[in-house]
Design an enzyme around this catalytic site. Structure first.
Site, PDB file in Angstrom:
ATOM      1  N   HIS A 184     -42.151 196.491  -4.573  1.00 18.33           N
ATOM      2  CA  HIS A 184     -40.886 196.550  -5.300  1.00 18.33           C
ATOM      3  C   HIS A 184     -40.990 196.657  -6.989  1.00 18.33           C
ATOM      4  O   HIS A 184     -40.010 196.405  -7.533  1.00 18.33           O
ATOM      5  CB  HIS A 184     -40.020 195.239  -5.044  1.00 18.33           C
ATOM      6  CG  HIS A 184     -39.433 195.170  -3.696  1.00 18.33           C
ATOM      7  ND1 HIS A 184     -38.138 195.371  -3.452  1.00 18.33           N
ATOM      8  CD2 HIS A 184     -40.086 194.533  -2.680  1.00 18.33           C
ATOM      9  CE1 HIS A 184     -37.955 195.216  -2.109  1.00 18.33           C
ATOM     10  NE2 HIS A 184     -39.261 194.548  -1.788  1.00 18.33           N
TER      11      HIS A 184
ATOM     12  N   LYS B 169     -36.017 196.800 -19.101  1.00  9.59           N
ATOM     13  CA  LYS B 169     -34.339 196.750 -18.689  1.00  9.59           C
ATOM     14  C   LYS B 169     -33.627 197.279 -20.179  1.00  9.59           C
ATOM     15  O   LYS B 169     -32.316 197.495 -19.939  1.00  9.59           O
ATOM     16  CB  LYS B 169     -33.673 195.814 -18.002  1.00  9.59           C
ATOM     17  CG  LYS B 169     -34.393 195.524 -16.508  1.00  9.59           C
ATOM     18  CD  LYS B 169     -33.476 194.051 -15.954  1.00  9.59           C
ATOM     19  CE  LYS B 169     -34.405 193.928 -14.471  1.00  9.59           C
ATOM     20  NZ  LYS B 169     -34.176 194.773 -13.676  1.00  9.59           N
TER      21      LYS B 169
ATOM     22  N   THR C   1     -30.101 197.732  -7.855  1.00 10.65           N
ATOM     23  CA  THR C   1     -29.074 197.499  -6.750  1.00 10.65           C
ATOM     24  C   THR C   1     -27.781 197.471  -7.526  1.00 10.65           C
ATOM     25  O   THR C   1     -26.770 197.703  -6.742  1.00 10.65           O
ATOM     26  CB  THR C   1     -29.380 196.487  -5.648  1.00 10.65           C
ATOM     27  OG1 THR C   1     -29.671 195.478  -6.310  1.00 10.65           O
ATOM     28  CG2 THR C   1     -30.634 197.079  -4.859  1.00 10.65           C
TER      29      THR C   1
ATOM     30  N   LYS D 245     -23.833 198.529  -6.858  1.00  9.68           N
ATOM     31  CA  LYS D 245     -22.601 197.804  -6.568  1.00  9.68           C
ATOM     32  C   LYS D 245     -21.475 198.039  -7.831  1.00  9.68           C
ATOM     33  O   LYS D 245     -20.519 198.151  -7.281  1.00  9.68           O
ATOM     34  CB  LYS D 245     -23.099 196.470  -7.029  1.00  9.68           C
ATOM     35  CG  LYS D 245     -24.093 195.518  -5.826  1.00  9.68           C
ATOM     36  CD  LYS D 245     -24.535 194.542  -6.145  1.00  9.68           C
ATOM     37  CE  LYS D 245     -25.911 194.130  -5.697  1.00  9.68           C
ATOM     38  NZ  LYS D 245     -26.674 193.152  -6.073  1.00  9.68           N
TER      39      LYS D 245
ATOM     40  N   LYS E 190     -28.085 191.824 -15.619  1.00 10.71           N
ATOM     41  CA  LYS E 190     -29.075 192.058 -14.900  1.00 10.71           C
ATOM     42  C   LYS E 190     -30.388 190.861 -15.270  1.00 10.71           C
ATOM     43  O   LYS E 190     -29.803 190.283 -16.472  1.00 10.71           O
ATOM     44  CB  LYS E 190     -29.993 193.181 -14.664  1.00 10.71           C
ATOM     45  CG  LYS E 190     -30.017 193.918 -15.874  1.00 10.71           C
ATOM     46  CD  LYS E 190     -30.455 195.292 -15.907  1.00 10.71           C
ATOM     47  CE  LYS E 190     -29.464 196.263 -15.356  1.00 10.71           C
ATOM     48  NZ  LYS E 190     -29.603 196.925 -14.122  1.00 10.71           N
ATOM     49  N   ARG E 191     -31.543 190.711 -14.726  1.00 12.53           N
ATOM     50  CA  ARG E 191     -32.310 189.835 -15.469  1.00 12.53           C
ATOM     51  C   ARG E 191     -32.819 190.345 -16.723  1.00 12.53           C
ATOM     52  O   ARG E 191     -32.707 191.480 -16.939  1.00 12.53           O
ATOM     53  CB  ARG E 191     -33.635 189.850 -14.449  1.00 12.53           C
ATOM     54  CG  ARG E 191     -33.573 188.828 -13.428  1.00 12.53           C
ATOM     55  CD  ARG E 191     -33.529 187.353 -13.848  1.00 12.53           C
ATOM     56  NE  ARG E 191     -34.527 187.026 -14.313  1.00 12.53           N
ATOM     57  CZ  ARG E 191     -35.514 185.869 -13.883  1.00 12.53           C
ATOM     58  NH1 ARG E 191     -34.849 185.452 -12.450  1.00 12.53           N
ATOM     59  NH2 ARG E 191     -36.446 185.324 -14.374  1.00 12.53           N
TER      60      ARG E 191
HETATM   61  C1  26W Z   1     -45.420 187.227  -8.758  1.00  9.74           C
HETATM   62  C2  26W Z   1     -43.952 187.308  -9.548  1.00  9.74           C
HETATM   63  C3  26W Z   1     -42.780 188.310  -9.164  1.00  9.74           C
HETATM   64  C4  26W Z   1     -41.702 187.827  -8.640  1.00  9.74           C
HETATM   65  C5  26W Z   1     -40.942 188.946  -8.074  1.00  9.74           C
HETATM   66  C6  26W Z   1     -43.231 189.529  -9.288  1.00  9.74           C
HETATM   67  C7  26W Z   1     -42.362 190.585  -8.929  1.00  9.74           C
HETATM   68  C8  26W Z   1     -41.330 190.272  -8.021  1.00  9.74           C
HETATM   69  C9  26W Z   1     -40.199 191.179  -7.706  1.00  9.74           C
HETATM   70  C10 26W Z   1     -41.026 192.302  -7.062  1.00  9.74           C
HETATM   71  C11 26W Z   1     -39.509 191.783  -8.898  1.00  9.74           C
HETATM   72  C12 26W Z   1     -38.046 192.667  -8.281  1.00  9.74           C
HETATM   73  O1  26W Z   1     -37.349 191.823  -8.225  1.00  9.74           O
HETATM   74  N1  26W Z   1     -37.989 193.818  -8.148  1.00  9.74           N
HETATM   75  C13 26W Z   1     -36.914 194.315  -8.033  1.00  9.74           C
HETATM   76  O2  26W Z   1     -36.561 194.678  -6.697  1.00  9.74           O
HETATM   77  C14 26W Z   1     -35.377 195.506  -6.411  1.00  9.74           C
HETATM   78  C15 26W Z   1     -35.227 195.453  -4.914  1.00  9.74           C
HETATM   79  O3  26W Z   1     -35.996 196.457  -4.332  1.00  9.74           O
HETATM   80  C16 26W Z   1     -35.165 196.751  -6.982  1.00  9.74           C
HETATM   81  O4  26W Z   1     -34.017 197.173  -6.846  1.00  9.74           O
HETATM   82  C17 26W Z   1     -35.503 196.552  -8.434  1.00  9.74           C
HETATM   83  O5  26W Z   1     -35.536 197.797  -9.056  1.00  9.74           O
HETATM   84  C18 26W Z   1     -36.896 195.914  -8.795  1.00  9.74           C
HETATM   85  O6  26W Z   1     -36.850 195.421 -10.100  1.00  9.74           O
END
Ligand code: 26W
Length: 819
Positions: free
Chosen positions: A363, A560, A662, A666, A554-555
């Protein structure tokens, strides 16, 4: 027996009212006359839950009798939001319940508003998991979510003098009617200890994991009802409890162990969700969480399998396990341990079963998000798993060397172990080697995975790689969040779109129909009024629903580019206040999103936006044209209010950084036009809605790469040659937005100009300002704008998570609906 199986609860208004009163009196022990709003929430939820359970038993029987293949979606995060409204919506009981309660003098909306969101996730990844559960249940796919039952979900965000303050989210404080605990299915998970290098009777090496300590994992089930109510799957979340043995002093073996003593007690394991995404901090407790969760999941999955089958060779025909990023990748080592150590399967057989069972979804491409665990930490927490990982690696590298003899560089690059001062386990490599499928979440992202992040693996196994463009559930994000638009759509094209979102295409026929366009814009206007009220109550900013609602939600992360949005606002402000040029289109800029508590720059960006809001909203002239509002505590339930009220959706990440997005889907589905870069799923949205119905700007991936590699990105040139850019940046060094705190924002000036801007804000600024002028021109022509809105809504059908799930089911899991 027959009688019980055929039992059915009635769904008439009287039956529902009776059920609510019954639960108030006999489950909760409350007198109807003295019931609080919270009592009513419980009584209503329990009444709905009764109806879910009927279908849950039915679903489980159907799956068992069919001997179906089951999918397990392993995720550290599930961002579920509120359950009541969604369950009512999917059971198609919303209206009946609403009237039934109205007759009793109870407002359903008010009842829902008094409850906390289930915020067991950070953002995109967690919300995607939640949308997937909805789609699997709707499609009748036997799919189960597995995760952690965090006692504290994502923190609550408040602003204090414009700065983010975090408070804890004790979401289970008052209990949760949607969770059923299953202590009888609790499992034991060993941690720590050491490996005894023993031999078996035949003299073969037979390592034993000794002196471990046990933690108990107690499952809590949440019913997940699909649209129409035929299928109810479950989300199973584990809470950690101490076992008697665990309290024994265990960390008595050297300084390192001494240092972490008392830090980990078993109850802490499921205490709190880590609130930082895109940043792997490598904390001990996080590794413990990851292992705890996959150990519980694997035991549970194997138990379920063994209830119907006895031969592990058919496991991959009956079970698919999907890893939501690398966070649950230890499941691969845990499953190998289970098969080899507990079930005494030979390594090769166990490995073949494992590989055919697992799939891995990536992701993010950001290097700081990639998980790597120090070998020493793993040895401490899961010594047996580390051994297994080494063995997986040994065999894997052996195969590589056979195929490409002498390619040392290749071996080093694909190894599961990163050498260096501190040896580390690369979790993405473990996930890839142990899975038969590796997928990205948007077309561009998958290409970048193959050709830039993991080119060596792609060369090894081109067939493993595949794309699954994300999607969102139209039930929560259209039917529930935007009832006005949903009923207008249904009136025009029927209600088939709820299950088959591609049917929205039929709306295109009405793109020229003035009457329809008028009604469509009236729905938007009503949603904007609702949002305006919310902005007033939550952010204390008065906004005009006639202005263009421009939303960045968003975050908060540098990639971003909330900062790029801020530069645009400052530009507008300076035009009004210094050039005396008034925009033709008044705008309301809405921000929402949380910053990870340890992410300093992101927190500064929040402060900046709040400071800009203070200055702009107070300026006698500027406030006639611009308002800025930062809505605090962005979460699923807030997104449900913001998204339907947006005119413009900001999707402005630096090309090549947002895996998919995503929110972009929406917003478009709810009739906002997108201003976006060529990044993630924006590109696919553009392809679907048509280039003329979206505002695309900025450098694409190749352009950004050229800037990065060519070293010819000189922000100073841009600053010197473009007076409007110069003026915007000077506003930061000149304290325009921090008169009381001189120097507060001068870091932005330096950050953007001194070559530390890895997200190329200035490279895209001029084209961003230009495209925003185009947005204004378009908005002035209401009819034209409305036409674009229709084209957007009509062409978002492919972004239903139903489509995504059907692709996973077909290409990766090999499962089909069991209806
Ligand atoms: C280890 C800490 C950590 C925690 C969460 C690292 C990375 C993450 C996630 C992978 C970050 C995340 O939410 N990625 C998002 O995933 C969405 C669903 O696929 C995508 O639509 C977003 O573009 C992507 O940033």
């Amino acid at each position: 027996m027959k009688l019980y199986d055929g039992m059915r609860l009635m769904n008439t208004q009287e039956a529902l009212q009776g059920s609510v009163i019954h639960h108030l009196r006999y489950t909760l022990g409350r007198d109807w006359k003295k019931a609080s709003i919270r009592d009513l929430y419980w009584a209503v939820s329990l009444s709905v839950r009764d109806r879910l359970f009927e279908r849950l038993f039915e679903t489980e029987n159907r799956y068992r009798q069919g001997g179906v293949k089951r999918v397990y979606y392993l995720s550290m995060e599930f961002l579920m939001g509120r359950a009541l409204g969604n369950n009512l919506c999917n059971l198609e009981l919303h209206d009946t319940f609403k009237t039934a309660l109205e007759e009793m003098g109870v407002d359903l909306e008010e009842v829902q508003e008094c409850t906390a969101d289930a915020a067991l996730g950070n953002g995109g990844l967690g919300r995607l998991a939640a949308c997937f559960l909805d789609s699997m249940a709707t499609l009748g796919i036997p799919g189960y979510g597995y995760g952690i039952n965090y006692e504290f979900g994502h923190f609550r965000q408040q602003f204090c003098k414009g700065y983010q303050r975090e408070t804890s989210d004790n979401w289970l404080k008052r209990g949760n009617p949607w969770q059923i605990s299953r202590p009888e299915e609790a499992c034991l998970v060993p941690f720590f200890g050491r490996i005894a290098h023993t031999r078996d009777k035949k003299g073969d090496y037979n390592p034993m994991w000794r002196d471990w300590e046990m933690v108990v994992g107690v499952p809590f089930d949440m019913p997940i009802v699909g649209y129409g109510g035929q299928t109810v799957n479950t989300l199973r979340l584990f809470s950690a409890k101490s076992s008697e043995e665990f309290d024994v002093e265990i960390f008595n073996d050297g300084d390192y162990h001494e240092a972490v003593k008392n830090k980990i007690s078993s109850e802490n394991i499921s205490k709190v969700l880590y609130p930082s995404d895109y940043f792997h901090a490598g904390r001990l407790l996080r590794l413990v969480q990851e292992y705890f969760f996959v150990a519980c999941a694997i035991r549970d999955i194997a138990q379920t399998f063994l209830r119907s089958f006895d031969n592990f060779d058919i496991f991959p025909d009956k079970v698919a396990i999907q890893l939501n990023d690398t966070h649950p990748a230890l499941a691969i080592a845990e499953f190998m341990r289970y098969l080899v150590d507990e079930k005494a399967l030979p390594w090769e057989r166990a490995w073949s079963i494992t590989e055919r069972t697992f799939g891995y979804t990536n992701h993010t491409l950001l290097p700081e998000a990639l998980e790597k665990w120090p070998v020493s930490l793993m040895e401490f927490v899961v010594p047996r798993h580390l051994q297994i990982i080494y063995e997986i690696n040994r065999r894997f590298l052996e195969q590589i060397t056979l195929q490409w003899p002498g390619d040392e560089e290749l071996v080093r690059s694909v190894s599961l172990i990163e050498e260096g001062e501190e040896k580390q386990v690369r979790m993405s490599h473990l996930a890839m080697v142990g899975s038969h499928s590796v997928n990205g979440v948007a077309a561009l992202h998958t290409e970048l995975l193959k050709n830039h992040l993991l080119p060596d693996f792609y060369r090894l196994w081109p067939k493993k790689f595949n794309n699954k463009t994300n999607g969102v559930t139209p039930r929560r994000w259209l039917l529930k969040a935007n009832p006005g638009l949903a009923s207008l759509i249904t009136e025009v094209i029927g209600d088939g779109w709820i299950r088959d979102l591609r049917k929205l295409k039929a709306l295109e026929a009405s793109a020229e129909d003035s009457e329809f366009l008028k009604r469509l814009m009236a729905v938007k206007r009503a949603n904007k009024e609702r949002l305006a009220a919310r902005i007033w109550s939550d952010a204390y900013v008065r906004v005009d629903p006639d202005s263009l609602f421009d939303v960045h939600a968003k975050r908060i992360h540098e990639y971003k580019r909330q900062l790029l949005k801020a530069l645009h606002i400052v530009h507008q402000y300076l035009m009004i206040t210094e050039d005396d040029i008034c925009p033709e289109v008044p705008r309301t800029f809405v921000f929402a999103g949380k910053a990870a508590p340890g992410y300093k720059v992101a927190k500064q960006i929040i402060k900046l936006i709040n400071s800009i809001a203070t200055v702009v909203n107070a300026h006698p002239k500027a406030r006639r044209f611009l308002r800025v509002a930062f809505v605090p505590d962005y979460r699923v339930s807030v997104a449900e209010k913001i998204i339907p009220g947006a005119d413009l959706s900001e999707q402005i990440s630096t090309a090549g950084t947002e895996a998919s997005g995503t929110g972009n889907m929406k917003f478009a589905m709810n009739g906002a036009l997108t201003v976006g870069t060529c990044d993630g799923a924006n590109i696919e949205i553009m392809n679907e809605v048509g280039r003329e119905n979206i505002f695309i700007f900025g450098h694409d991936v190749a352009g950004i790469r050229a800037l990065r590699e060519g070293r010819d990105y000189n922000p100073w040139d841009i600053y010197e040659n473009d007076p409007s850019v110069k003026r915007i940046l000077d506003a930061f060094s000149g304290n325009l937005f921090c008169p009381e705190d001189p120097g507060l924002f001068s870091w932005i000036f330096e950050h953007l100009l001194y070559g530390r801007d890895t997200y190329y804000h200035l490279a895209d600024l001029s084209s961003y300002l230009l495209i925003q002028q185009e947005v204004d021109r378009c908005f002035l022509d209401t009819r034209k704008w409305a036409g674009h809105v229709v084209k957007n809504i009509a062409n978002t059908g492919t972004f239903s998570s139903d489509r995504t799930i059907l692709e996973y089911a077909r290409d990766i899991w090999g499962v089909s609906p069991a209806l």
